[in-house]
Design an enzyme around this catalytic site. Structure first.
Site, PDB file in Angstrom:
ATOM      1  N   SER A   6      -1.720  -9.293   4.191  1.00 35.48           N
ATOM      2  CA  SER A   6      -1.336  -7.981   4.693  1.00 35.48           C
ATOM      3  C   SER A   6      -0.749  -8.192   6.079  1.00 35.48           C
ATOM      4  CB  SER A   6      -2.552  -7.052   4.756  1.00 35.48           C
ATOM      5  OG  SER A   6      -2.190  -5.810   5.320  1.00 35.48           O
TER       6      SER A   6
ATOM      7  N   ASP B 173      -6.704   1.782  11.545  1.00 32.26           N
ATOM      8  CA  ASP B 173      -5.478   2.576  11.541  1.00 32.26           C
ATOM      9  C   ASP B 173      -5.682   3.988  11.026  1.00 32.26           C
ATOM     10  OD1 ASP B 173      -3.801   0.787  12.760  1.00 32.26           O
ATOM     11  OD2 ASP B 173      -3.108  -0.126  10.904  1.00 32.26           O
TER      12      ASP B 173
ATOM     13  N   ARG C 136       1.054   3.068  16.314  1.00 32.89           N
ATOM     14  CA  ARG C 136       0.597   4.196  15.500  1.00 32.89           C
ATOM     15  C   ARG C 136       0.882   5.563  16.126  1.00 32.89           C
ATOM     16  NH1 ARG C 136       1.306   0.188  12.506  1.00 32.89           N
ATOM     17  NH2 ARG C 136      -0.439  -0.660  11.319  1.00 32.89           N
TER      18      ARG C 136
ATOM     19  N   ASP D 249       0.817  -1.221   0.000  1.00 29.65           N
ATOM     20  CA  ASP D 249       0.000   0.000   0.000  1.00 29.65           C
ATOM     21  C   ASP D 249       0.846   1.264   0.000  1.00 29.65           C
ATOM     22  OD1 ASP D 249      -2.348  -1.489  -0.005  1.00 29.65           O
ATOM     23  OD2 ASP D 249      -2.385  -1.640   2.166  1.00 29.65           O
TER      24      ASP D 249
END
Length: 399
Positions: free
Chosen positions: A175, A124, A95, A14
């Site tokens: 992923s 996310d 994050r 991505d």
């Protein structure tokens, strides 16, 4: 001068696709920021170079392993953070730290836009953007996978058309997000929740069904912070790293979960978190020994709320900060040693010792030396059950 976009870069599909796409779509220069969170695997310098090969104007790597362990994993450990009682917040914890370094890079390189590779279906996007709203509300946000409706198939086709040097293909559709605290795997055949994960899904853990000798380990804590293994003083990063290897070799920390995402859908995730699960198991048991009953009961609710806040992307919220203060106070006596056996996918506590222990052998024993005055128990039971007795009598009259 073209606009500068600071991209949270992982080296995967991505974010690699996002580099040329953003450059074309926005006529912008893309600054890639890869954060080393102790994920292991691919060399970070290779990831840094891949960003350049994909068209980035600048590419930097931030070594945040110790920072992640001390400032994010340790608070999660002290909170026994398990979302839905099982998931140790592998991705959620990373994050806010990535956001912190994105903001720093934007200031350094004159970036006015921050970009990430999150889709509109995941958690996310919220974690990144809620963090940015707290730390740098002036920065604009662009998320190509979400804002321009990119599907995974389209991203793969675009990557192949551009000849981008990435590993993800239609033959390898997973992923994956990984860091020191664990590894998350989704998509591919795992999206059918009847399909069991195969061994190829796992990387941090060995097959727990295979025969092997058990591993005994002693973990030392000071005020809820791990400070040593088997008598050796270590940093939190070193402890988590060693436990990932030792507990992982025993197959500890495999989690297959259909979880409730913040956006309202259910998602199937497979996690590996050998170090996190071993440490949380040990920490919980040391709290059982050293934390007073009513405080322990209340803290369990606090731990759950803390986990939900961090999962939902609210690391920088006033409530999490306030809960941290309570948790820190509750940890003042959580010091001592926990002995564990790591074997066959389990981290099993076999021994506890602490100078702060509330366990009184003379009160607990049923043998000679018992100092518990059982003559007081009868009156205690009668008074304790009196409200229920009165209510039952009232209800009997209605019948």
């Amino acid at each position: 001068m073209p606009e500068r976009v600071v991209l949270a870069y992982s080296g995967g599909l991505d974010t690699s696709v996002a580099i040329p796409y953003l450059a074309e779509k926005m006529a912008a220069e893309v600054i890639c920021v890869a954060v080393d969170l102790g994920q292991g695997g691919e060399d970070m310098q290779a990831i840094q170079q891949r960003a350049i090969d994909c068209g980035a104007a600048e590419s930097i790597v931030v070594d945040a392993k110790e920072e992640f362990a001390t400032d994010f994993c340790v608070p999660a450990l002290r909170a026994n953070a398990l979302y839905m009682d099982r998931y140790p917040l592998v991705s959620s914890l990373s994050r806010p730290l990535i956001v912190k370094h994105l903001v720093s890079a934007a200031k350094r390189f004159g970036g006015t836009v921050v970009s990430h590779g999150c889709t509109g279906k995941g958690n996310d996007q919220v974690r990144f953007e809620a963090g940015l709203s707290a730390l740098a509300p002036d920065l604009k946000v662009v998320a190509p996978a979400r804002d321009f409706a990119w599907t995974r198939d389209k991203a793969i086709e675009y990557a192949e058309a551009k000849g981008l040097p990435i590993e993800t293909t239609k033959k390898n559709p997973f992923s994956i997000d990984q860091n020191l605290w664990g590894r998350a795997v989704e998509t591919g055949f795992l999206e059918d929740i009847w399909n069991g994960p195969t061994e190829e899904v796992y990387s941090y853990t060995a097959d727990p069904s295979q025969p092997r000798d058990a591993d005994e380990i002693v973990i030392t804590f000071e005020q809820g912070v791990p400070v040593g293994i088997d008598g050796r003083a270590l940093t939190p990063y070193q402890i988590i790293d060693e436990l990932n290897r030792r507990a992982g070799a025993q197959g500890v920390g495999r989690i297959d979960l259909v979880e409730d995402r913040l956006v309202g859908i259910k998602s199937r995730e497979v996690y590996e978190a050998p170090g996190a699960i071993a440490l949380i198991t040990a920490h919980m048991e040391l709290e059982n020994v050293t934390v007073e009953r009513d405080l322990a009961r209340f803290k369990r609710g606090v731990d759950q709320r803390w986990s939900e806040l961090v999962y939902d992307g609210l690391w920088f919220s006033p409530l999490r900060s306030a809960l941290d203060a309570l948790i820190a106070d509750a940890q003042q006596h959580v010091s001592g040693d926990i002995r564990m056996t790591l074997h066959a996918g389990q981290a099993t506590v076999t021994g506890r010792r602490s100078e702060q222990s509330l366990y009184d052998f003379s009160l607990a024993t049923y043998d000679s030396g018992d100092t518990f005055d059982q003559s007081l128990a009868k009156g205690f039971v009668q008074l304790f059950s009196l409200p229920a007795k009165i209510a039952a009598a009232r209800d009997a009259k209605k019948g």
